[in-house]
Design a protein around this motif. Sequence first.
Motif, PDB file in Angstrom:
ATOM      1  N   SER A 160       0.847  -1.191   0.000  1.00 23.31           N
ATOM      2  CA  SER A 160       0.000   0.000   0.000  1.00 23.31           C
ATOM      3  C   SER A 160       0.877   1.234   0.000  1.00 23.31           C
ATOM      4  CB  SER A 160      -0.965   0.004   1.187  1.00 23.31           C
ATOM      5  OG  SER A 160      -0.364   0.552   2.319  1.00 23.31           O
ATOM      6  N   SER A 162       0.044   5.374   0.378  1.00 22.42           N
ATOM      7  CA  SER A 162      -1.021   6.359   0.549  1.00 22.42           C
ATOM      8  C   SER A 162      -0.534   7.548   1.353  1.00 22.42           C
ATOM      9  CB  SER A 162      -2.215   5.724   1.276  1.00 22.42           C
ATOM     10  OG  SER A 162      -1.828   5.279   2.559  1.00 22.42           O
ATOM     11  N   TYR A 163      -1.203   8.651   1.184  1.00 22.34           N
ATOM     12  CA  TYR A 163      -1.008   9.800   2.064  1.00 22.34           C
ATOM     13  C   TYR A 163      -2.235  10.698   1.961  1.00 22.34           C
ATOM     14  CZ  TYR A 163       0.871  12.131  -2.197  1.00 22.34           C
ATOM     15  OH  TYR A 163       1.048  12.634  -3.464  1.00 22.34           O
ATOM     16  N   HIS A 248      -4.223   7.885   5.551  1.00 22.87           N
ATOM     17  CA  HIS A 248      -2.997   8.179   6.289  1.00 22.87           C
ATOM     18  C   HIS A 248      -1.773   7.597   5.547  1.00 22.87           C
ATOM     19  CE1 HIS A 248      -0.175   7.398   9.746  1.00 22.87           C
ATOM     20  NE2 HIS A 248      -0.437   8.673   9.867  1.00 22.87           N
ATOM     21  N   GLU A 249      -0.624   8.135   5.878  1.00 25.97           N
ATOM     22  CA  GLU A 249       0.601   7.754   5.175  1.00 25.97           C
ATOM     23  C   GLU A 249       0.983   6.285   5.395  1.00 25.97           C
ATOM     24  OE1 GLU A 249       3.347  10.732   4.418  1.00 25.97           O
ATOM     25  OE2 GLU A 249       4.973   9.726   5.468  1.00 25.97           O
ATOM     26  N   THR A 250       1.072   5.527   4.305  1.00 25.38           N
ATOM     27  CA  THR A 250       1.604   4.164   4.373  1.00 25.38           C
ATOM     28  C   THR A 250       2.545   3.929   3.204  1.00 25.38           C
ATOM     29  OG1 THR A 250      -0.241   3.280   3.066  1.00 25.38           O
ATOM     30  CG2 THR A 250      -0.412   3.061   5.463  1.00 25.38           C
ATOM     31  N   MET A 251       3.488   3.034   3.412  1.00 24.69           N
ATOM     32  CA  MET A 251       4.426   2.592   2.369  1.00 24.69           C
ATOM     33  C   MET A 251       4.755   1.137   2.649  1.00 24.69           C
ATOM     34  SD  MET A 251       7.131   5.753   2.476  1.00 24.69           S
ATOM     35  CE  MET A 251       6.568   7.455   2.377  1.00 24.69           C
ATOM     36  N   ASP A 252       3.703   0.325   2.708  1.00 27.60           N
ATOM     37  CA  ASP A 252       3.847  -1.064   3.149  1.00 27.60           C
ATOM     38  C   ASP A 252       4.151  -2.015   2.004  1.00 27.60           C
ATOM     39  OD1 ASP A 252       2.832   0.007   5.475  1.00 27.60           O
ATOM     40  OD2 ASP A 252       1.070  -1.292   5.567  1.00 27.60           O
ATOM     41  N   GLU A 265       7.322  -1.304   6.472  1.00 24.93           N
ATOM     42  CA  GLU A 265       6.275  -0.273   6.535  1.00 24.93           C
ATOM     43  C   GLU A 265       6.758   1.116   6.100  1.00 24.93           C
ATOM     44  OE1 GLU A 265       5.398  -2.118  10.113  1.00 24.93           O
ATOM     45  OE2 GLU A 265       4.539  -3.491   8.656  1.00 24.93           O
TER      46      GLU A 265
END
Lengths: 361, 361
Positions: A160, A162-163, A248-252, A265
């Motif tokens: 994922s 997102s931000y 919310h911020e994710t970089m998973d 994450e």
Amino acid sequence: MAHEENIVRFGILGCAEIARKICRAINLSPNSIIQSISSRSTEKAKQFAIKNNLSELVKVYGNYEAVLDDPSVDAVYIPLPTSLHLKWAVLAAEKKKHVLLEKPTALNVEELDQILEACESNGVQFMDGSMWYHHPRTSWMKEFLLDPNLFGQVKTIYSSSSYLPPPQFFETNVRTKADLDGLGALGDAGWYCIGAILWAMSYKLPTTVTTLPATNLNSNGVIMSTTVFLHWEEEETTAIFYCSFLSHETMDISVLGSKGSFHVEDLIIPYEEISASFKLTSGAGFADLHIGWNEKEKEVQVHNELPQEALMVKEFSRLVKGIKESKIRPDTRWSGISRACQVVMDAAKASMDGGFKAVYI
Amino acid sequence: MAHEENIVRFGILGCAEIARKICRAINLSPNSIIQSISSRSTEKAKQFAIKNNLSELVKVYGNYEAVLDDPSVDAVYIPLPTSLHLKWAVLAAEKKKHVLLEKPTALNVEELDQILEACESNGVQFMDGSMWYHHPRTSWMKEFLLDPNLFGQVKTIYSSSSYLPPPQFFETNVRTKADLDGLGALGDAGWYCIGAILWAMSYKLPTTVTTLPATNLNSNGVIMSTTVFLHWEEEETTAIFYCSFLSHETMDISVLGSKGSFHVEDLIIPYEEISASFKLTSGAGFADLHIGWNEKEKEVQVHNELPQEALMVKEFSRLVKGIKESKIRPDTRWSGISRACQVVMDAAKASMDGGFKAVYI
């Protein structure tokens, strides 16, 4: 300093926010310098130079063509809106400038192919601006991933990106405009998910790509949030990614294999510049009576000498130097990776446009 | 000891492996004891009693009926194959025994409704054997999840539950047989994913459930691995779960909100018995120049006095005691949770059977 033979001299086309980070990276990288910058107005470019403490030796132009016509520029970094990539990347290649192109590389693979063809026929290096590939953590994870005993076969991948930008983003940002970055969250955040998934699959393209019918479009028809399913039929491997401007911020990324798995994450931008970690398990099972696990997840810390974006610039400049000094052909590994990402992105867009049906690649 | 009024006396129907864990939990729980155990043969039940160091006061029966006819038994724990749940849970309720039923609760919601109707009309408590709801970590995560400032709205949920059993599992285990646990990996591992996702959504059912066409069935037509997509149209929330007998051990949930997110990798069975953790971020953003995050993920440690399965037994026995002593009605919160899980599981099965189309609930 700008005339040292073993240094790659960069010109920057446009003063986007991301250009600040890349200017810093060029200065941090030992084999490159900033030669010139440009914006649509000289004043804006001057302000950028001051704000970023650029050397007084850096030339400042009020139009992009001037950078391409500057014979002291070896390579250009292009952070322009995606819809302008085709024009400026092709022009740059024709002027024999090596091309470091911000992602997403193009609005579709037909455009990207024109860019890559221009780079190839002009003998210039191409690379897109995805930084995380260049972090040493990425190599460590790959080593674990490729270990048949510790990891086994890839079974499923989840990613994922997102931000949640501030409200004015949705009014003014290029990523919300159909005529600028028309791919929206898919092109911006989704690009990383696609890259991460393909990286885990050693860049083998999936059999099908299916965008799921829970896609949020803004009033311009630009994707604000979506979920996409990838399937490799032969391998029976699946992947899902979620990309969004509404979360919310994710970089998973989590990659699950037959014998091991790992989780990250902060894939795209590590929490900290100097080191990053990933968490893995291998051969895990239940403790007796199923009252716990026979082992806990392990965290692997990886230190990096330079920030990942400086490592990216360093690698790009290393390839450019090889071409300049030894007249070797450009390395096509990076353009192949970009193209694979673009193909999957196009399929995700086509799936959405075609009523969320599976698109065969 | 077996006659103390404030202690709930359990009978066990069947000596499945999971019954060992629950026997230990009953003994650890301060408000319950094991009164009797049973198997299809007295010899097998005796061996179970010895292997698990059960008290000599525990009665050992060679058939399940005997436990239901034992007037000193208040409640039964039923770890039989899913296809036998309807018969034995209904019989138990009719004999006025409170029912702690192993998951998945039934082969479909019609069966479960018969069980719940029998429990209600006989005034006995119902609960399914999902243990993780009872861990204090779950309450802490819920508190974070419900905080409008720290977490915001739920945007997307990912859960995976998988393990790779030894080869003989695929030949002999009840979970691979259409006539025993016919729901396979969906019923066994997927039950937890569905429960976790619904828990995060406060048990609101999704609008649609779509099983994705990458489902692995064994030669009996039983699901070995599948991926399912859930969509709440009004909330624009999505969830994906992956459940499998073909992958390394995972018990992941990640819940992404508009303002925060959290991750757990040992949801169903914590790595260790005495404490567990989850990792959260809230209000995270990029550092200046996007060279890192403005905050790292935080790990929250939660200690637990008793293992989660003992907390489950304690809660079940507390409700049973209330009914016995104060003649209050059974608590329907737990049956409501079980039913919601069963409805989603049925929809996932129906989607698969109907050619992987969306099933509206």
